[in-house]
Design an enzyme around this catalytic site. Structure first.
Site, PDB file in Angstrom:
ATOM      1  N   ARG A  25      -7.725  -2.954  -6.718  1.00 45.54           N
ATOM      2  CA  ARG A  25      -7.898  -2.932  -5.235  1.00 45.54           C
ATOM      3  C   ARG A  25      -9.178  -3.714  -4.789  1.00 45.54           C
ATOM      4  O   ARG A  25      -9.758  -3.150  -3.727  1.00 45.54           O
ATOM      5  CB  ARG A  25      -7.716  -1.651  -4.805  1.00 45.54           C
ATOM      6  N   ARG A  29      -8.472  -3.032   2.225  1.00 47.58           N
ATOM      7  CA  ARG A  29      -8.909  -2.484   3.546  1.00 47.58           C
ATOM      8  C   ARG A  29     -10.317  -2.059   3.421  1.00 47.58           C
ATOM      9  O   ARG A  29     -10.879  -1.882   4.589  1.00 47.58           O
ATOM     10  CB  ARG A  29      -8.185  -1.263   3.734  1.00 47.58           C
ATOM     11  N   ARG A  38      -5.242  -9.085   8.439  1.00 47.04           N
ATOM     12  CA  ARG A  38      -3.971  -8.094   8.647  1.00 47.04           C
ATOM     13  C   ARG A  38      -3.436  -8.049   9.741  1.00 47.04           C
ATOM     14  O   ARG A  38      -2.260  -7.844   9.924  1.00 47.04           O
ATOM     15  CB  ARG A  38      -4.286  -6.899   7.846  1.00 47.04           C
ATOM     16  N   ASP A  75       1.991  -6.462  -3.950  1.00 40.71           N
ATOM     17  CA  ASP A  75       2.202  -5.115  -4.241  1.00 40.71           C
ATOM     18  C   ASP A  75       3.073  -4.824  -5.449  1.00 40.71           C
ATOM     19  O   ASP A  75       4.166  -5.645  -5.572  1.00 40.71           O
ATOM     20  CB  ASP A  75       2.682  -4.243  -2.807  1.00 40.71           C
ATOM     21  N   TYR A 151       8.525   5.741  -6.813  1.00 42.64           N
ATOM     22  CA  TYR A 151       8.628   5.436  -5.276  1.00 42.64           C
ATOM     23  C   TYR A 151      10.024   5.147  -4.898  1.00 42.64           C
ATOM     24  O   TYR A 151      10.579   5.612  -3.812  1.00 42.64           O
ATOM     25  CB  TYR A 151       7.733   4.001  -4.876  1.00 42.64           C
TER      26      TYR A 151
HETATM   27  O1  CP3 Z   1      -6.935  -6.151  -4.752  1.00 39.69           O
HETATM   28  C1  CP3 Z   1      -5.833  -5.890  -5.357  1.00 39.69           C
HETATM   29  O2  CP3 Z   1      -5.785  -4.977  -6.212  1.00 39.69           O
HETATM   30  C2  CP3 Z   1      -4.550  -6.603  -5.220  1.00 39.69           C
HETATM   31  C3  CP3 Z   1      -3.398  -6.142  -4.581  1.00 39.69           C
HETATM   32  C4  CP3 Z   1      -2.684  -4.809  -4.533  1.00 39.69           C
HETATM   33  C5  CP3 Z   1      -2.164  -4.137  -3.734  1.00 39.69           C
HETATM   34  N1  CP3 Z   1      -1.634  -2.923  -4.215  1.00 39.69           N
HETATM   35  C6  CP3 Z   1      -2.451  -4.174  -2.277  1.00 39.69           C
HETATM   36  C7  CP3 Z   1      -2.216  -3.258  -1.407  1.00 39.69           C
HETATM   37  C8  CP3 Z   1      -2.442  -4.233  -5.861  1.00 39.69           C
HETATM   38  C9  CP3 Z   1      -2.621  -4.427  -7.327  1.00 39.69           C
HETATM   39  C10 CP3 Z   1      -1.674  -2.820  -5.609  1.00 39.69           C
HETATM   40  C11 CP3 Z   1      -0.971  -2.022  -6.708  1.00 39.69           C
HETATM   41  C12 CP3 Z   1      -0.151  -0.684  -5.942  1.00 39.69           C
HETATM   42  N2  CP3 Z   1       0.501  -0.713  -5.139  1.00 39.69           N
HETATM   43  C13 CP3 Z   1      -0.426   0.294  -6.928  1.00 39.69           C
HETATM   44  C14 CP3 Z   1      -0.921   0.407  -8.273  1.00 39.69           C
HETATM   45  C15 CP3 Z   1      -2.357   0.801  -8.313  1.00 39.69           C
HETATM   46  C16 CP3 Z   1      -2.653   2.032  -7.628  1.00 39.69           C
HETATM   47  O3  CP3 Z   1      -3.298   2.013  -6.506  1.00 39.69           O
HETATM   48  O4  CP3 Z   1      -2.376   2.977  -8.260  1.00 39.69           O
HETATM   49  C17 CP3 Z   1       0.587   1.446  -6.323  1.00 39.69           C
HETATM   50  C18 CP3 Z   1       0.870   2.584  -6.626  1.00 39.69           C
HETATM   51  C19 CP3 Z   1       1.034   0.692  -5.068  1.00 39.69           C
HETATM   52  C20 CP3 Z   1       1.969   1.145  -3.774  1.00 39.69           C
HETATM   53  C21 CP3 Z   1       1.270   1.156  -2.615  1.00 39.69           C
HETATM   54  N3  CP3 Z   1       0.905   0.199  -2.022  1.00 39.69           N
HETATM   55  C22 CP3 Z   1       1.023   2.249  -2.017  1.00 39.69           C
HETATM   56  C23 CP3 Z   1       1.170   3.911  -2.221  1.00 39.69           C
HETATM   57  C24 CP3 Z   1       0.460   1.835  -0.627  1.00 39.69           C
HETATM   58  C25 CP3 Z   1      -0.108   2.641   0.360  1.00 39.69           C
HETATM   59  C26 CP3 Z   1      -1.315   3.365   0.184  1.00 39.69           C
HETATM   60  C27 CP3 Z   1      -2.381   2.475   0.083  1.00 39.69           C
HETATM   61  O5  CP3 Z   1      -3.173   2.469  -0.791  1.00 39.69           O
HETATM   62  O6  CP3 Z   1      -2.716   1.683   1.112  1.00 39.69           O
HETATM   63  C28 CP3 Z   1       0.362   0.529  -0.675  1.00 39.69           C
HETATM   64  C29 CP3 Z   1      -0.217  -0.577   0.394  1.00 39.69           C
HETATM   65  C30 CP3 Z   1      -1.095  -1.478  -0.069  1.00 39.69           C
HETATM   66  N4  CP3 Z   1      -1.118  -2.084  -1.098  1.00 39.69           N
HETATM   67  C31 CP3 Z   1      -2.137  -2.065   0.825  1.00 39.69           C
HETATM   68  C32 CP3 Z   1      -2.807  -3.092  -0.109  1.00 39.69           C
HETATM   69  C33 CP3 Z   1      -4.110  -3.671   0.417  1.00 39.69           C
HETATM   70  C34 CP3 Z   1      -2.567  -1.322   2.187  1.00 39.69           C
HETATM   71  C35 CP3 Z   1      -1.729  -1.881   3.073  1.00 39.69           C
HETATM   72  C36 CP3 Z   1      -2.213  -2.604   4.343  1.00 39.69           C
HETATM   73  O7  CP3 Z   1      -3.085  -3.395   4.523  1.00 39.69           O
HETATM   74  O8  CP3 Z   1      -1.532  -1.929   5.608  1.00 39.69           O
END
Ligand code: CP3
Length: 345
Positions: A25, A29, A38, A75, A151
């Site tokens: 990540r 954000r 965004r 994602d 999910y």
């Molecule tokens: O920089 C990076 O790592 C690349 C992008 C990336 C995202 N999600 C972007 C994202 C990666 C590798 C993920 C993986 C991901 N997504 C996982 C596995 C890793 C972990 O953290 O356990 C999981 C479980 C998800 C599912 C997911 N996506 C959730 C639960 C959420 C909401 C909560 C949160 O952390 O924001 C997301 C949204 C998400 N994925 C965002 C980003 C940047 C935020 C969305 C936004 O900008 O509005």
């Protein structure tokens, strides 16, 4: 051709010094420039499916920090979307999906054409692969089947998976249909990422630690193993990192039995155990606590040194135990990179 990118050398088993570093990540954000970018997308999935924006989000952290790898901006929930499930990301709430709760629901999912529906992601990979600098590796990724299924079945995050755990335990034949489908879709999706230029892959199994041993073997180790096997049938040398988060002592069997090149470990794994039990099997990636990264200060410096000291005698990639938290000050990330670059064993 054998690449000399430090991150890829570490995944081939070399004890590279100073240790290569990237952070789960690392985009997203915690960066003000991400929050600005965004605003231009109507929703998060649109953002992920607009190559111009996804490429820019991938590059943002590389402009600030001297990371050894970029991770594709996307994602794990693009796979359920590609299978035809209704997936939405709500502001402040996270993902919301129309839950899959029966065999009928599973049968409605469409394996055919998944990669066509995810084509913009491959375009993003292609653009990144042709424009990253010579020392930066490009990581592609997907969620592992159990974590994606969580999910899909619960319909949202923030749960301990009551419905999926019950289904997996009580009706393994039904649940297995969903896992099989996800193995197939995920392997094909990862193969296409490599085809378009990804140089390494990570499989995120963030909720692996919810399962007891016997179910862990069946629903974590076995599906990860099958995906590694399917991808390697096409790309025998592609480095793959597993992340069965919170697996405890089962990290060892996961590493041995799946055939991964690297294992990403959570912040709770003791250094000496990781060095003696995991590094002889594969490269270890980890495992700074994301909350300590957020805190900064002396505790952050001390933890970074402890981890580098403990693991840089063997094949090692510096990372977090779980992703960067949104309120993390960017200066703390910069400090970690600086410390890791300075320190050798
Ligand atoms: O920089 C990076 O790592 C690349 C992008 C990336 C995202 N999600 C972007 C994202 C990666 C590798 C993920 C993986 C991901 N997504 C996982 C596995 C890793 C972990 O953290 O356990 C999981 C479980 C998800 C599912 C997911 N996506 C959730 C639960 C959420 C909401 C909560 C949160 O952390 O924001 C997301 C949204 C998400 N994925 C965002 C980003 C940047 C935020 C969305 C936004 O900008 O509005």
């Amino acid at each position: 051709m054998t690449s000399t990118k430090p991150f890829l050398s570490a995944l081939r088993g070399e004890a590279v010094q100073p240790a290569p570093i990237w952070l789960m990540r690392q985009a997203g954000r915690h960066l003000p420039e991400y929050r600005e970018l965004r605003k231009n997308a109507k929703n998060f999935l649109d953002f992920c499916f607009t190559p111009e924006m996804a490429v820019e989000a991938t590059r943002q952290p590389l402009r600030r920090y001297a990371f050894d790898a970029a991770i594709l901006f996307s994602d794990i929930l693009v796979i359920p979307h590609g299978l035809g499930q209704n997936v939405a990301f709500r502001e402040g709430e996270g993902p919301v999906l129309a839950p899959v709760r029966s065999l009928d629901d599973i049968e409605k999912l469409q394996l055919d054409g998944v990669n066509d529906r995810l084509a913009p992601v491959f375009e993003t990979v292609r653009e990144l692969a042709t424009t990253l600098d010579d020392n930066t590796a490009l990581i592609g990724f997907a969620g592992a089947p159990f974590t994606v299924a969580l999910y899909m079945i619960e319909g949202r995050g923030g749960t301990e998976g009551p419905n999926i755990r019950r289904w997996a335990a009580e009706k393994p034949d039904e649940f297995g249909r969903l896992i099989d489908l996800l193995c197939e879709a995920t392997a094909n999706y990862l193969i296409a990422q490599v085809e378009h230029g990804a140089e390494a892959l990570q499989l995120f199994d963030s909720w692996a630690g919810l399962l007891p041993e016997s179910l862990f073997r069946r629903w974590i180790i076995e599906p990860n193993r099958r995906i590694v096997e399917k991808v390697r049938d096409v790309y025998p040398d592609i480095p793959i990192i597993g992340f069965p988060r919170n697996a405890g002592v089962l990290y060892r069997d996961f590493a041995k039995q799946t055939g991964v090149s690297g294992i990403s470990i959570d912040a709770g794994v003791p250094m000496d155990w990781a060095a003696s039990e995991l590094q002889p099997i594969c490269t270890v990636q980890g495992n700074l606590d994301n909350q300590i990264l957020l805190c900064g200060g002396e505790i952050l410096d001390a933890e970074v040194r402890r981890i580098v000291d403990g693991l840089s005698g063997g094949p090692f990639v510096f990372n977090l135990g779980h992703g960067v938290l949104p309120p993390t000050p960017p200066e703390h990330v910069g400090r970690v990179v600086e410390l890791v670059r300075q320190q050798t064993a």
